[in-house]
Design an enzyme around this catalytic site. Sequence first.
Site, mmCIF file in Angstrom:
data_model
loop_
_atom_site.group_PDB
_atom_site.id
_atom_site.type_symbol
_atom_site.label_atom_id
_atom_site.label_comp_id
_atom_site.label_asym_id
_atom_site.label_seq_id
_atom_site.Cartn_x
_atom_site.Cartn_y
_atom_site.Cartn_z
ATOM 1 N N ASN A 156 -13.412 2.561 -8.638
ATOM 2 C CA ASN A 156 -13.485 2.206 -7.219
ATOM 3 C C ASN A 156 -14.398 3.205 -6.503
ATOM 4 O OD1 ASN A 156 -13.050 1.577 -4.548
ATOM 5 N ND2 ASN A 156 -10.921 2.255 -4.494
ATOM 6 N N TRP A 157 -15.615 2.760 -6.238
ATOM 7 C CA TRP A 157 -16.617 3.661 -5.649
ATOM 8 C C TRP A 157 -16.427 3.870 -4.148
ATOM 9 C CZ3 TRP A 157 -22.273 3.013 -7.897
ATOM 10 C CH2 TRP A 157 -22.280 3.523 -9.193
ATOM 11 N N LYS A 158 -15.557 3.060 -3.540
ATOM 12 C CA LYS A 158 -15.345 3.152 -2.085
ATOM 13 C C LYS A 158 -16.691 3.072 -1.346
ATOM 14 C CE LYS A 158 -11.159 5.614 -3.017
ATOM 15 N NZ LYS A 158 -10.032 6.353 -2.513
ATOM 16 N N HIS B 211 -5.964 -2.438 -0.590
ATOM 17 C CA HIS B 211 -6.083 -0.982 -0.757
ATOM 18 C C HIS B 211 -5.538 -0.295 0.490
ATOM 19 C CE1 HIS B 211 -7.665 3.014 -1.344
ATOM 20 N NE2 HIS B 211 -7.869 2.695 -2.613
ATOM 21 N N GLU C 76 -6.467 2.136 2.101
ATOM 22 C CA GLU C 76 -7.470 2.499 3.111
ATOM 23 C C GLU C 76 -7.790 1.311 4.028
ATOM 24 O OE1 GLU C 76 -10.289 4.165 0.367
ATOM 25 O OE2 GLU C 76 -9.002 5.925 0.112
ATOM 26 N N GLU D 153 -0.680 2.511 -6.356
ATOM 27 C CA GLU D 153 -1.407 3.664 -5.828
ATOM 28 C C GLU D 153 -0.589 4.318 -4.709
ATOM 29 O OE1 GLU D 153 -5.875 3.362 -6.809
ATOM 30 O OE2 GLU D 153 -5.554 2.656 -4.783
ATOM 31 N N GLY E 44 -6.714 10.815 -3.500
ATOM 32 C CA GLY E 44 -7.612 11.874 -3.054
ATOM 33 C C GLY E 44 -6.955 13.227 -2.836
ATOM 34 N N SER F 41 -5.857 9.992 -7.668
ATOM 35 C CA SER F 41 -6.246 11.299 -8.213
ATOM 36 C C SER F 41 -6.336 11.353 -9.735
ATOM 37 C CB SER F 41 -5.282 12.394 -7.738
ATOM 38 O OG SER F 41 -5.447 12.612 -6.357
ATOM 39 N N GLY G 223 -10.837 6.557 -8.342
ATOM 40 C CA GLY G 223 -11.693 6.645 -7.160
ATOM 41 C C GLY G 223 -12.742 7.718 -7.349
ATOM 42 N N GLY G 224 -12.528 8.861 -6.735
ATOM 43 C CA GLY G 224 -13.489 9.972 -6.741
ATOM 44 C C GLY G 224 -14.137 10.241 -8.095
HETATM 45 P P1 PGA Z 1 -8.837 8.713 -5.994
HETATM 46 O O1 PGA Z 1 -8.786 7.251 -5.370
HETATM 47 O O2 PGA Z 1 -8.936 8.555 -7.482
HETATM 48 O O3 PGA Z 1 -10.044 9.343 -5.394
HETATM 49 O O4 PGA Z 1 -7.562 9.404 -5.604
HETATM 50 C C1 PGA Z 1 -8.096 6.210 -5.975
HETATM 51 C C2 PGA Z 1 -8.193 4.961 -5.138
HETATM 52 O O5 PGA Z 1 -8.128 5.052 -3.897
HETATM 53 O O6 PGA Z 1 -8.328 3.861 -5.697
#
Ligand code: PGA
Length: 240
Positions: A6-8, A95, A97, A164, A170, A201, A222-223
């Site tokens: 997930n590149w956001k 998600h 976010e 999640e 994050g 994470s 994500g990150g």
């Molecule tokens: P993260 O994000 O690995 O940076 O914690 C995961 C996500 O939001 O899908």
Amino acid sequence: MYFIANWKMFGGLNSLNSIHKVLKFLKNFRKNKKIKIIYCPPSTLINPMSKKLKNTRIDVGAQNCHQNQNYGAFTGSITPFMLKNVGAKYVIIGHSENRQEGETDRLINMKIKCALKSGLKVIFCIGETSKEKKGNKTKQKLNRQLKIGLNKIKIKKNIIIAYEPIWSIGSGLIPKSKELFEIINFIRNRSGNCKVLYGGSVNPKNISELNVINNVDGYMIGGASQDPKKLIDIIKKSYI
Ligand code: PGA
């Protein structure tokens, strides 16, 4: 095992070069074995990325979609059908976010139905806040998200659930193995046997700890997924 990158809201056209390393690694890794890698870049990169990944072991997904199936006057929005048209096979829905921006369980349910109807596979995200966890409300929250999110969806074979916890995204924090094992089972039972992934994470350092449990179907990253080396490391260590 599934690995969702997930590149956001990160990445431009030059970021596509980073995929070559992953493709090279995959050439010889567990040949003919089932491994599902799905890159979910920003919408601007779905088309060039899916062209690049044609006939490879990597699929492309989007990060959200509109709940309307047809074209319409919805400035800034994209229907699942349009995503499919430019090469997406999956879409992330719910998600945290986006929930934070006002997406409700009901809206998420509409989006999931619409995406499935359009022929996309859905990665449905659920998770509790730190306050809910501390107040022992995790299962209650997940139950509600699953119940409303999956309302009136009979065929669930094209839905993957990503657990999640919001406090883990994050933050560098991950759940304890025993807790995670129990929650993954809980979600699988309540969802009618969907595949269940963990996200929050995930990185090369904690992947071995996460892998202690054997009931998870993969990870949403994500990150760490923007760095091909880290992604490769996570994948490798998941099969040890
Ligand atoms: P993260 O994000 O690995 O940076 O914690 C995961 C996500 O939001 O899908």
